[in-house]
Design a protein around this motif. Structure first.
Motif, mmCIF file in Angstrom:
data_model
loop_
_atom_site.group_PDB
_atom_site.id
_atom_site.type_symbol
_atom_site.label_atom_id
_atom_site.label_comp_id
_atom_site.label_asym_id
_atom_site.label_seq_id
_atom_site.Cartn_x
_atom_site.Cartn_y
_atom_site.Cartn_z
ATOM 1 N N UNK A 83 -5.638 -9.213 -20.377
ATOM 2 C CA UNK A 83 -5.417 -10.468 -19.665
ATOM 3 C C UNK A 83 -5.187 -10.094 -18.214
ATOM 4 N N UNK A 84 -6.184 -10.383 -17.386
ATOM 5 C CA UNK A 84 -6.105 -9.957 -15.984
ATOM 6 C C UNK A 84 -5.059 -10.798 -15.236
ATOM 7 N N UNK A 85 -4.211 -10.108 -14.498
ATOM 8 C CA UNK A 85 -3.234 -10.797 -13.629
ATOM 9 C C UNK A 85 -3.992 -11.173 -12.348
ATOM 10 N N UNK A 86 -4.046 -12.466 -11.992
ATOM 11 C CA UNK A 86 -4.929 -12.864 -10.872
ATOM 12 C C UNK A 86 -4.363 -12.536 -9.488
ATOM 13 N N UNK A 87 -4.028 -11.254 -9.320
ATOM 14 C CA UNK A 87 -3.526 -10.759 -8.035
ATOM 15 C C UNK A 87 -4.354 -9.541 -7.655
ATOM 16 N N UNK A 88 -4.851 -9.519 -6.410
ATOM 17 C CA UNK A 88 -5.525 -8.327 -5.911
ATOM 18 C C UNK A 88 -4.499 -7.532 -5.120
ATOM 19 N N UNK A 89 -4.354 -6.274 -5.463
ATOM 20 C CA UNK A 89 -3.390 -5.418 -4.768
ATOM 21 C C UNK A 89 -4.163 -4.603 -3.743
ATOM 22 N N UNK A 90 -3.841 -4.798 -2.483
ATOM 23 C CA UNK A 90 -4.512 -4.035 -1.426
ATOM 24 C C UNK A 90 -3.527 -2.980 -0.904
ATOM 25 N N UNK A 91 -3.960 -1.733 -0.893
ATOM 26 C CA UNK A 91 -3.127 -0.623 -0.424
ATOM 27 C C UNK A 91 -3.770 -0.070 0.846
ATOM 28 N N UNK A 92 -2.965 0.069 1.902
ATOM 29 C CA UNK A 92 -3.528 0.512 3.187
ATOM 30 C C UNK A 92 -2.798 1.743 3.730
ATOM 31 N N UNK A 114 2.860 3.408 3.973
ATOM 32 C CA UNK A 114 1.805 2.782 3.179
ATOM 33 C C UNK A 114 2.128 1.296 3.045
ATOM 34 N N UNK A 115 1.120 0.450 3.222
ATOM 35 C CA UNK A 115 1.314 -1.003 3.109
ATOM 36 C C UNK A 115 0.688 -1.476 1.798
ATOM 37 N N UNK A 116 1.475 -2.172 0.987
ATOM 38 C CA UNK A 116 0.950 -2.787 -0.240
ATOM 39 C C UNK A 116 0.990 -4.299 -0.031
ATOM 40 N N UNK A 117 -0.175 -4.935 -0.169
ATOM 41 C CA UNK A 117 -0.258 -6.397 0.009
ATOM 42 C C UNK A 117 -0.724 -7.032 -1.292
ATOM 43 N N UNK A 118 -0.263 -8.254 -1.556
ATOM 44 C CA UNK A 118 -0.773 -9.035 -2.689
ATOM 45 C C UNK A 118 -1.691 -10.135 -2.159
ATOM 46 N N UNK A 119 -2.829 -10.344 -2.832
ATOM 47 C CA UNK A 119 -3.670 -11.515 -2.532
ATOM 48 C C UNK A 119 -3.913 -12.268 -3.821
ATOM 49 N N UNK A 120 -3.901 -13.591 -3.736
ATOM 50 C CA UNK A 120 -4.188 -14.411 -4.914
ATOM 51 C C UNK A 120 -5.686 -14.353 -5.186
ATOM 52 N N UNK A 121 -6.043 -14.030 -6.449
ATOM 53 C CA UNK A 121 -7.465 -13.926 -6.810
ATOM 54 C C UNK A 121 -7.998 -15.341 -7.041
ATOM 55 N N UNK A 122 -8.517 -15.949 -5.982
ATOM 56 C CA UNK A 122 -8.996 -17.326 -6.080
ATOM 57 C C UNK A 122 -10.075 -17.542 -5.016
ATOM 58 N N UNK A 154 1.020 2.773 -5.615
ATOM 59 C CA UNK A 154 1.396 3.849 -4.689
ATOM 60 C C UNK A 154 1.056 5.212 -5.301
ATOM 61 N N UNK A 155 1.268 5.363 -6.613
ATOM 62 C CA UNK A 155 0.873 6.623 -7.279
ATOM 63 C C UNK A 155 -0.636 6.823 -7.184
ATOM 64 N N UNK A 156 -1.394 5.755 -7.454
ATOM 65 C CA UNK A 156 -2.862 5.845 -7.368
ATOM 66 C C UNK A 156 -3.254 6.251 -5.955
ATOM 67 N N UNK A 157 -2.589 5.676 -4.967
ATOM 68 C CA UNK A 157 -2.900 6.024 -3.571
ATOM 69 C C UNK A 157 -2.650 7.509 -3.310
ATOM 70 N N UNK A 171 -9.059 8.227 2.730
ATOM 71 C CA UNK A 171 -8.925 6.956 2.000
ATOM 72 C C UNK A 171 -8.150 6.003 2.910
ATOM 73 N N UNK A 172 -8.884 5.073 3.513
ATOM 74 C CA UNK A 172 -8.296 4.163 4.513
ATOM 75 C C UNK A 172 -7.540 3.031 3.824
ATOM 76 N N UNK A 173 -8.198 2.377 2.865
ATOM 77 C CA UNK A 173 -7.555 1.313 2.088
ATOM 78 C C UNK A 173 -8.363 1.063 0.818
ATOM 79 N N UNK A 174 -7.789 0.327 -0.107
ATOM 80 C CA UNK A 174 -8.517 -0.009 -1.336
ATOM 81 C C UNK A 174 -7.836 -1.172 -2.025
ATOM 82 N N UNK A 175 -8.550 -1.724 -3.013
ATOM 83 C CA UNK A 175 -8.053 -2.877 -3.771
ATOM 84 C C UNK A 175 -7.983 -2.514 -5.251
ATOM 85 N N UNK A 176 -6.889 -2.890 -5.888
ATOM 86 C CA UNK A 176 -6.748 -2.675 -7.330
ATOM 87 C C UNK A 176 -6.487 -3.998 -8.032
#
Ligand code: TMP
Length: 234
Positions: A83-92, A114-122, A154-157, A171-176
């Motif tokens: 069940x996917x949680x509708x949040x995109x995690x952006x790590x910068x 390191x900056x961790x941001x949440x975005x609503x997947x919509x 943060x571990x993945x980063x 690795x500049x940034x990514x989305x999980x």
């Protein structure tokens, strides 16, 4: 095993098996700016499936739990159904993309942490940034799960930053994305590939979807180079 079509997204199609697993098919389609720009790159699906499989397998070595089971053929991932949680995690790690625009910071600026941001997947709302309190207030997920998502991101980063450094890339940034399995366990989901990350060489040249977003070079050549570097290292 028979499969049932479940969902088609911008870059993937998902089919469901009867045993709580799914097959994820990586398409050749590329989109940017919430479909403002669209194109097809023949072979992109295979490259992303291959790169993403290698990165999930690498994370497994460090005990990061992911949905990935195995690569099927050249462009299909067999995965646990979540069940996917509708949040995109952006790590910068460095300023780029929307971060640079939003705060008017020069692209490439090193960040002090390191900056961790949440975005609503919509898509209808163009994936707006969302804060912890709003996520919990809207019942999207709870604080414990959010903290777990942040710590895992943060571990993945750390793991991927080191891996890419070994092959000469930053690795500049990514989305999980994350999801919960039928037992309620949090697993890393989706894909990790040059569509969903920014990778630069030491001259700050891109090897990722910015090649398409900014019309700055040959997307397939960039993705092929990333795959080649990982094949030679992992
Ligand atoms: P951004 O700078 O556009 O916010 O993107 C940050 C990183 O997250 C970049 O590597 C691209 C990735 N990303 C996705 O893969 N999908 C998305 O929907 C978003 C917003 C970002």
């Amino acid at each position: 095993m028979n499969s049932l079509f479940l969902y088609e997204g911008k870059a993937k199609k998902v089919f469901q098996y009867t045993d709580n697993t799914v097959m994820i098919f990586f398409k050749d389609d590329a989109t940017a700016g919430n479909r403002a720009k669209e194109a097809v790159f023949k072979g992109k699906g295979e490259l992303n499936a291959s790169i993403s499989a290698k990165l999930f397998e690498h994370l497994h070595k460090y005990s990061i739990d992911t949905h990935f089971i195995e690569l099927n053929g050249k462009r299909e991932h067999h995965c646990h159904q979540l069940n996917i949680i509708p949040i995109e995690v952006v790590v910068r790690n460095r300023a780029a993309g929307t971060f640079s625009k939003r705060y008017s910071v020069e692209t490439g600026t090193t960040l002090r942490n390191v900056v961790v941001e949440w975005c609503l997947k919509d898509d209808a709302l163009a994936d707006p940034p969302i804060c912890d309190d709003a996520i919990v207030a809207l019942g999207i997920t709870d604080v414990v799960t959010l903290n777990n998502m942040r710590a895992t991101s943060i571990s993945v980063n750390n793991i991927l930053t080191q891996l890419f450094r070994r092959v000469g890339l930053q690795l500049v940034d990514f989305k999980l994305e994350f999801g919960l399995n039928e037992e309620g366990k949090l697993l890393l989901a989706d894909e990790i590939c040059p569509d969903t990350m920014r990778l630069w060489n030491n001259q700050n040249e891109s090897f990722d979807k910015d090649l398409f977003r900014n019309d700055s070079g040959d997307l397939l050549a960039g993705y092929r180079k990333v795959e080649e570097l990982l094949i030679n290292t992992l």
